[in-house]
Design an enzyme around this catalytic site. Sequence first.
Site, PDB file in Angstrom:
ATOM      1  N   GLU B 333     -27.534  14.619 -36.648  1.00  0.00           N
ATOM      2  CA  GLU B 333     -26.830  14.610 -37.414  1.00  0.00           C
ATOM      3  C   GLU B 333     -27.225  15.726 -37.950  1.00  0.00           C
ATOM      4  O   GLU B 333     -27.394  16.516 -38.923  1.00  0.00           O
ATOM      5  CB  GLU B 333     -27.007  13.584 -38.708  1.00  0.00           C
ATOM      6  CG  GLU B 333     -26.813  12.863 -38.789  1.00  0.00           C
ATOM      7  CD  GLU B 333     -26.706  11.164 -40.175  1.00  0.00           C
ATOM      8  OE1 GLU B 333     -25.477  11.039 -40.616  1.00  0.00           O
ATOM      9  OE2 GLU B 333     -27.771  11.892 -41.126  1.00  0.00           O
ATOM     10  N   VAL B 334     -27.036  16.973 -36.515  1.00  0.00           N
ATOM     11  CA  VAL B 334     -27.375  18.123 -36.712  1.00  0.00           C
ATOM     12  C   VAL B 334     -26.598  19.177 -36.704  1.00  0.00           C
ATOM     13  O   VAL B 334     -25.719  18.577 -35.618  1.00  0.00           O
ATOM     14  CB  VAL B 334     -28.692  18.978 -35.474  1.00  0.00           C
ATOM     15  CG1 VAL B 334     -28.753  20.546 -35.650  1.00  0.00           C
ATOM     16  CG2 VAL B 334     -29.379  17.718 -35.566  1.00  0.00           C
TER      17      VAL B 334
END
Lengths: 524, 524
Positions: B333-334
């Site tokens: 989840e970057v």
Amino acid sequence: MPTPPIAQFRPALAFPLGVVLCLLLAAGGAVAQPAILPAPVEAAFSAGSFVVTTETPIVVPPGDAEAARVGQLLDELIGPAVDGAPAVDAGGAVGAIVLDRRPDRTDLGAEGYELEVTDRGVTITAPEAAGLFYGAQTLRHLMPPHVEFTAALPRPLPVPLGRVVDRPRFAWRGAMLDVARHFFSVDDVKRFVDLMALYKLNRLHLHLSDDQGWRVEIPGRPALTDVGGRTEVGDGQGGYYTVADYAEIVRYAAERFVVVVPEIDVPGHTNAALASLPELTCDGVAPAPYTGIRVGFSAVCVEKEETYAFLDDVVGALARATPGPYLHLGGDEVKTLSAEQYAAFMARAQQIVAAHGKRFVGWDEVAEVPLQPGAVVQVWRPQAPAVAASVAEAVAGGAAVVLSPSDRIYLDMKPDSAAVLGLTWAGLNGVRDSYDWDPAALLPGVPEASVLGIEAPLWSETLGTLSDVTLMAFPRLAAVAELAWSPQAVRSWPGVRRRLAAQAPRWTALGVTFDRSAEVPWER
Amino acid sequence: MPTPPIAQFRPALAFPLGVVLCLLLAAGGAVAQPAILPAPVEAAFSAGSFVVTTETPIVVPPGDAEAARVGQLLDELIGPAVDGAPAVDAGGAVGAIVLDRRPDRTDLGAEGYELEVTDRGVTITAPEAAGLFYGAQTLRHLMPPHVEFTAALPRPLPVPLGRVVDRPRFAWRGAMLDVARHFFSVDDVKRFVDLMALYKLNRLHLHLSDDQGWRVEIPGRPALTDVGGRTEVGDGQGGYYTVADYAEIVRYAAERFVVVVPEIDVPGHTNAALASLPELTCDGVAPAPYTGIRVGFSAVCVEKEETYAFLDDVVGALARATPGPYLHLGGDEVKTLSAEQYAAFMARAQQIVAAHGKRFVGWDEVAEVPLQPGAVVQVWRPQAPAVAASVAEAVAGGAAVVLSPSDRIYLDMKPDSAAVLGLTWAGLNGVRDSYDWDPAALLPGVPEASVLGIEAPLWSETLGTLSDVTLMAFPRLAAVAELAWSPQAVRSWPGVRRRLAAQAPRWTALGVTFDRSAEVPWER
């Protein structure tokens, strides 16, 4: 892991409350029929709810520290559930939870309260802080059980509109925890107090000594805890409360309007003391520590002055450490002394308690000896005619009684034959057995005016953890709480069954194990 | 308070075992159909029982410290239940529980065992200590649930006669505990490990850092815990594991054959680190601590060498403190880095893990970048075609996978719409949803040989206490344990439903809250 829509639960400060109310009601669905346990004296509810949100302030009277503390406890409950502590302040009352202390409302008594929920907010009125606290507990029962989770996603808390007027039937609404047979930590005792307070119980009787252990530090008598504090039933290590630990228990309980009643059991049930202090035995020889579950074999030497010096030290230390008026000296199951020896010992024991400014409490064996004015007899064998007779005589002489019938509310008795924990010597004490009797009719010679109250003992021979304790205590202790609080006229087995059933999700949210008795139609 | 007849449960040493057996069977009644969870590969039972009493020794091979420790754990379980620790020794085997280590039984694999119960005793045979331990867990499931109480009155423990041959389907049978969103104490983690071990789970993935908190002391980087260790979701105080705490968790888990897999999540999910060490941000300004539950907004500055020095310190410290071969670096989840930045960072991150001698693990986002040999991809979004494709490609290149499908076994997803705790962004994960799928058929390009195993993550945004954790974990984690251990052919929904139902009294005895899901016909 994305963001849930917390924002929708956070109305802006300027948003009209009525609109918020409508929106939230539409989202929240129907309000469940309230299940207040113990049942209040008087209660009436109507359709609709007032919805507590993060914007709902808790308003307390300025300068009233006791009321502010009640507000703080309510805030700690509600805060996490609505995401953010509602401010405790003395500001405006619209849309608020108001704790209103009214010394002139003497009609409510020292512990009574009036709770009113309208679409403009919640008001709890009481002459004393205890009443405000009990009103707050009732408010808690009116909120959905999820209020008890500490980290669930915040959500509004609807409270049904209505009015409750309430006060207790009995002044002594107790539970006894045996920390001698197995030791329970300060944290365990605090969690137990939390659960007592939820049901408006107000006396925590701590059974602090027995054959298997001595559980409280007595300054100047370190052997009691160095030796007697290190054993318990079975192979466990025991433990004890330091002076600071005991003070913390007393403080925590008092904040929740629970009075600690310490018990040191004498002259019997004393093997741990004898093993620690050999001068208390007649031959001066310390017995071996005992970790079984027999009773009746031990007694201090009632002929020696050392015994009374010991008792004076112990009673003095506990009297200083205990703000409550009571000191319990046991007196039960003494099988190795003559009646004369027992009577002589108990006379001096009562004098020692009086000299330290406390009110004497003893198990019903003490009804056989002359009692000082104000003595309290804890009745555990009302079914025995000889006991009933001696208790009636003591009451005629001015004693008060606390009712703990072993065949009704000894919570260490198994609730049914399938139970694993617990004993059976007084029979099986089911939920209905515990609840369905009238304290005013238990003993012919003991009218209601002589009944100080009700107490459910929980002996711990078979209980090793707090989870074991709550598994035996609930649901029965909650039923006993209603027996002690609610007037006979509002009590009924079908009613309490429904109210108990509603506790299941609350106990689950609190992480409390309980017995899913077949006698109760549990909610999930 | 009188004496229960404990003596009848204590046969004299010289009493013939057969007679004892008959007496105890007559007293104990019928033996319930065994409910071993996870279901073993092969099991057959016949009428009759061998009865474990206080006189039953646990026999371990001389000089085998690992086997002796397994024996000791079994003794700690059985001892209180039968009143007295059965001796762990190397003596005679008749009427005993024998732990028989047989290195030549390679047919059982590194974790398999054979368990035989005859009227002459119990024998657990395994080539490795892990197999002895798992055989002991199966023996535990064959005993009545009251064995889990620590202070119930002692009583015999009947074990049905029969034979089990068993070994796990997957090597990685995991649970992930998110100690970052809410902190859980060392004791809480130990209790969670106990419950994992009961179901033969062997990987504890600790999610040690996230936006809301940093949970492990890194020597030389005190700011991480001084600042990042003091927050969590909501208003709580957070917390962190000291070096000694972490070592104790690792030791305790290893004794129960659970390998700790530490995760430090980078480059995203790093707000707590950034708030602690401003040199990790590109502008050198520390962000405010974050206690909400959004994701994706934070990232370390991948252009600065300080970031890699930090990562080297952290990975080095954890590698030294962790005996297990794995080190998890998150990677999920970057949302604030370009694909090139992410790939460059992950390349260096993998090098750092390799330099410290560990095997790299990452969430399935890492399948989009080149992976070093031996890398493990933890798949949480198999339902997304792009993810499935990149994972298949990684597998083709030699990566192994651990399956954690979020729409199946994310245990923080609510089990049904009535649940209060948990989230719903991946849907509702009911008990059957969690269980009723085949790991070999989840991803087209991922054959069983590439599936290292199964892991159920438990994110803690809405979980504040261990009781909350177990309420979400059970029964589903026990079902997932069977998914990970048992061959597809012996698994079935009706079968596991019955086995899960039988856990209720065991969880109650253990004081473990669980969800009384309507999908399971619970025993009381």
